[in-house]
Design a protein around this motif. Structure first.
Motif, mmCIF file in Angstrom:
data_model
loop_
_atom_site.group_PDB
_atom_site.id
_atom_site.type_symbol
_atom_site.label_atom_id
_atom_site.label_comp_id
_atom_site.label_asym_id
_atom_site.label_seq_id
_atom_site.Cartn_x
_atom_site.Cartn_y
_atom_site.Cartn_z
ATOM 1 N N LEU A 125 -2.473 -6.834 -1.107
ATOM 2 C CA LEU A 125 -3.053 -5.632 -0.800
ATOM 3 C C LEU A 125 -4.639 -5.683 -0.370
ATOM 4 O O LEU A 125 -4.939 -5.101 0.694
ATOM 5 C CB LEU A 125 -2.930 -5.061 -2.276
ATOM 6 N N MET A 179 -9.290 7.203 -10.786
ATOM 7 C CA MET A 179 -8.173 7.127 -10.039
ATOM 8 C C MET A 179 -7.218 7.383 -11.224
ATOM 9 O O MET A 179 -5.947 7.955 -10.905
ATOM 10 C CB MET A 179 -8.102 5.789 -9.280
ATOM 11 N N GLU A 197 -1.506 13.989 -10.768
ATOM 12 C CA GLU A 197 -0.383 14.007 -9.531
ATOM 13 C C GLU A 197 0.885 13.163 -10.092
ATOM 14 O O GLU A 197 1.658 13.281 -9.292
ATOM 15 C CB GLU A 197 -0.964 13.080 -8.507
ATOM 16 N N GLY A 245 -8.196 11.034 -2.467
ATOM 17 C CA GLY A 245 -9.008 9.851 -2.599
ATOM 18 C C GLY A 245 -9.611 9.642 -1.090
ATOM 19 O O GLY A 245 -9.259 10.418 -0.158
ATOM 20 N N PRO A 246 -10.602 8.951 -1.105
ATOM 21 C CA PRO A 246 -11.497 8.583 0.274
ATOM 22 C C PRO A 246 -10.431 7.937 1.223
ATOM 23 O O PRO A 246 -9.614 7.236 0.918
ATOM 24 C CB PRO A 246 -12.654 7.804 -0.244
ATOM 25 N N CYS A 296 -0.276 4.034 -2.954
ATOM 26 C CA CYS A 296 -1.776 4.533 -2.444
ATOM 27 C C CYS A 296 -1.734 5.523 -1.419
ATOM 28 O O CYS A 296 -2.734 6.538 -1.372
ATOM 29 C CB CYS A 296 -2.179 2.963 -2.061
ATOM 30 N N PHE A 331 0.863 -1.436 -0.046
ATOM 31 C CA PHE A 331 0.010 0.243 0.076
ATOM 32 C C PHE A 331 0.806 1.325 0.070
ATOM 33 O O PHE A 331 0.428 2.182 -0.666
ATOM 34 C CB PHE A 331 -0.736 -0.201 1.252
ATOM 35 N N LEU A 375 -6.516 -4.154 2.613
ATOM 36 C CA LEU A 375 -7.651 -3.444 2.591
ATOM 37 C C LEU A 375 -8.932 -3.910 3.797
ATOM 38 O O LEU A 375 -9.491 -3.462 4.276
ATOM 39 C CB LEU A 375 -8.356 -2.992 1.291
ATOM 40 N N LYS A 397 3.320 1.372 -3.454
ATOM 41 C CA LYS A 397 2.568 1.501 -4.512
ATOM 42 C C LYS A 397 2.120 2.986 -4.702
ATOM 43 O O LYS A 397 0.996 3.258 -5.445
ATOM 44 C CB LYS A 397 1.351 0.545 -5.109
ATOM 45 N N PHE A 411 0.880 -4.823 -10.621
ATOM 46 C CA PHE A 411 1.368 -5.998 -9.397
ATOM 47 C C PHE A 411 1.747 -7.185 -9.901
ATOM 48 O O PHE A 411 1.276 -7.490 -11.001
ATOM 49 C CB PHE A 411 -0.177 -6.023 -8.757
ATOM 50 N N SER A 471 -6.865 11.179 -11.632
ATOM 51 C CA SER A 471 -6.127 11.841 -10.702
ATOM 52 C C SER A 471 -4.709 11.285 -10.717
ATOM 53 O O SER A 471 -3.905 12.083 -10.239
ATOM 54 C CB SER A 471 -6.792 11.924 -9.309
ATOM 55 N N HIS A 489 -13.499 2.017 -9.501
ATOM 56 C CA HIS A 489 -13.111 3.436 -9.327
ATOM 57 C C HIS A 489 -11.733 3.465 -10.035
ATOM 58 O O HIS A 489 -11.203 4.849 -10.312
ATOM 59 C CB HIS A 489 -12.662 3.896 -7.950
ATOM 60 N N CYS A 527 -2.583 9.390 -1.724
ATOM 61 C CA CYS A 527 -3.905 9.696 -2.143
ATOM 62 C C CYS A 527 -4.994 9.380 -1.004
ATOM 63 O O CYS A 527 -6.007 9.843 -0.887
ATOM 64 C CB CYS A 527 -4.659 9.509 -3.492
ATOM 65 N N HIS A 528 -4.515 8.162 -0.347
ATOM 66 C CA HIS A 528 -5.720 7.590 0.581
ATOM 67 C C HIS A 528 -4.759 7.571 1.984
ATOM 68 O O HIS A 528 -3.920 7.117 2.167
ATOM 69 C CB HIS A 528 -6.006 6.227 0.182
ATOM 70 N N ILE A 549 -14.760 3.385 4.948
ATOM 71 C CA ILE A 549 -15.533 2.784 4.055
ATOM 72 C C ILE A 549 -15.687 1.515 4.314
ATOM 73 O O ILE A 549 -15.029 0.918 4.794
ATOM 74 C CB ILE A 549 -15.137 2.833 2.690
ATOM 75 N N PRO A 571 -0.481 1.877 -11.091
ATOM 76 C CA PRO A 571 0.637 0.866 -10.079
ATOM 77 C C PRO A 571 0.293 -0.680 -11.058
ATOM 78 O O PRO A 571 -0.854 -0.775 -11.338
ATOM 79 C CB PRO A 571 -0.061 0.895 -8.910
#
Ligand code: HEC
Ligand code: HEC
Ligand code: HEC
Ligand code: HEC
Length: 386
Positions: A288, A266, A273, A240-241, A226, A221, A292, A224, A280, A269, A262, A229-230, A246, A278
């Motif tokens: 991953l 993504m 940025e 990101g959220p 993530c 996480f 989550l 990569k 895998f 954005s 999403h 943004c998260h 969630i 990414p």
């Protein structure tokens, strides 16, 4: 001697890492299955139909909440379980903290594997979602993307998702070129498509879904990007959220479908940025997604003041007194009170003795809701840190 020292050193390291993170993540959630069998839970409880019938089948029910939600359910059934233990003349098992973590990780994980897919539905979906405009199955269909028949290594939903994700950027460009909309997928869709591809492929290699290592996933996480943004905790607003807010307590394919759906936003954005799409490899996607998924395992913090009130209201103070002198020990003296799992471990191990004492006073073991569990943890943690 040397080996032992290494083991102890790595154990201390793991504990201190977990401590720093405040989240306890099992390394291999399936490890808990061994605990489940060794501690004889299996004698009374089945998992998916395999096991005893004295208690409910634990894969049929909904215990997929956080650690302390699960703890509350188990605690509240303690008296009935104890009665069964006595009836069947079984010893009530005791747990180390590690065993308790494995067991809880396993129970939490049961839902993760999700529903099996349907071959017939998968076949229809490939048409309905427009996949066959670009992909063929055994020569029939489009030629923009590869023939699914060659995709035998993607017969597990996780490998399918990983492959789709890796090609997501190219796929999106192709979609734009041909004026098609992005195909969104539910978790069940992904399972169905994987089931169909598994059947359609010529190979007979069976690849089981690797369970995924949530602790590895945490590293991925970060690696990569993530994290750029998260957030998973904290309050600062990001692009990101916040993923711990969630509902990700879903099966593996549902978590995967959230990410997939999403994807287009993504990608947008990411371009803004200047972050690359990414990719895998090997087990990374599985790890991953396991990470989550396990975000829902962690509890919201409890309220210390409410915890103190609960401690009195539930009669804990009758036996646990400050400075000692009660029937039970002064809880401020507990060592290493560092996680909710630790609290559950101690409470489970002592539940029979507590119950026996309560029976002599003609009282029942107090029931504890999730909120009460969380508050008690906050209160006891503060108490033991003094
Ligand atoms: C001797 C039989 C027996 C054993 C062994 C046993 N249980 Fe139970 N368990 C029960 C019974 C009976 C119930 C139902 C109690 C009730 O209805 O309140 C139960 C309830 C539960 C529940 C709540 C189920 C629900 O639907 O609300 C959980 C979770 C649970 N047990 C977990 C475990 C775990 C984990 C172990 C192993 C450490 C274990 N049990 C060992 C008999 C047992
Ligand atoms: C507009 C065309 C298009 C559509 C529609 C499309 N794909 Fe693809 N797909 C591609 C292309 C092109 C590639 C190869 C991309 C690359 O090489 O990077 C690909 C690659 C893949 C791969 C990876 C194959 C490999 O060799 O690793 C999978 C799996 C896949 N698609 C599944 C799907 C599924 C499932 C659907 C329907 C939900 C779908 N695709 C819809 C164009 C499409
Ligand atoms: C450049 C910023 C950016 C990066 C990097 C990024 N995301 Fe996202 N992510 C977003 C945005 C923006 C959304 C919301 C998209 C939408 O609303 O459709 C999102 C949505 C999601 C969702 C769905 C959340 C929901 O509310 O349903 C998941 C899951 C997710 N991202 C996981 C990841 C993972 C895992 C990574 C790393 C591999 C990652 N994201 C990298 C920006 C990013
Ligand atoms: C009837 C008396 C009694 C009540 C009421 C009681 N306990 Fe206990 N408790 C004990 C005894 C006795 C022990 C020690 C048992 C042992 O050593 O096996 C104990 C042990 C514990 C321990 C482990 C302490 C250690 O050092 O290992 C915890 C945690 C605990 N109790 C929490 C609670 C909480 C929370 C409540 C209220 C919901 C509660 N107890 C209510 C008698 C009680």
């Amino acid at each position: 001697m040397k080996i032992r020292r290494v083991i102890i050193a790595s154990f201390v390291l793991i504990i201190s890492i977990l401590w720093a993170q405040q989240i306890e993540l099992p390394k291999n959630p399936l490890q808990g299955q061994i605990v489940f069998e060794e501690k004889q839970c299996i004698e009374c409880h089945a998992i998916g139909g395999y096991g005893g019938t004295e208690g409910p089948d634990l894969s049929q029910e909904l215990y997929f909440g956080s650690v302390l939600e699960l703890a509350s359910i188990i605690w509240n059934h303690t008296p009935q379980m104890n009665r069964k233990f006595r009836q069947l003349r079984m010893d009530r098992p005791q747990f180390t903290q590690e065993e308790m973590l494995d067991l809880f990780g396993f129970l939490y994980y049961l839902r993760y594997l999700g529903e099996p897919g349907s071959v017939a539905k998968g076949k229809k979906l490939l048409e309905a979602k427009g996949c066959k405009v670009c992909h063929a199955v055994a020569g029939k269909g489009g030629t923009v993307g590869p023939d699914f028949e060659q995709l035998q290594q993607y017969d597990s939903p996780l490998y399918l998702v990983q492959a789709m994700w890796n090609h997501g950027e190219t796929m999106q460009e192709e979609l734009k070129k041909s004026g098609m909309t992005f195909p969104t997928l539910t978790g069940q869709d992904i399972s169905d498509i994987a089931a169909y591809i598994r059947q359609a492929t010529t190979g007979n290699v069976v690849i089981r879904m690797a369970p995924g290592d949530p602790t590895e996933g945490k590293t991925i996480f970060r690696d990569k990007q993530c994290e750029n943004c998260h957030l998973v905790e904290g309050k600062v607003k990001k692009v990101g959220p916040n993923l711990s807010r969630i509902e990700l307590k879903k099966g593996v394919t549902e978590v995967a479908s959230l990410m997939w759906n999403h994807g287009p936003k993504m990608l947008e954005s990411m371009k803004k940025e200047s972050i690359e799409w990414p990719h895998f490899k090997t087990n990374e996607m599985a790890d991953l997604i396991a990470y989550l998924y396990f975000l829902g395992f962690e509890d919201k913090p409890g309220d210390e003041a409410d915890g103190e009130r609960t401690f009195t209201a539930k009669g804990c103070t009758d036996c646990h007194k400050k400075g000692g002198g009660g029937r039970g020990p002064d809880l401020a003296s507990i060592k290493r009170f560092d996680s909710p799992i630790r609290m559950i471990q101690l409470m489970w191990n002592h539940a029979s003795e507590m119950e026996d004492l309560l029976i002599t006073q003609n009282k029942e073991l107090p029931q504890l809701s999730t909120k009460e569990m969380r508050d008690l943890y906050a209160y006891l943690r503060k108490m033991t840190q003094k």
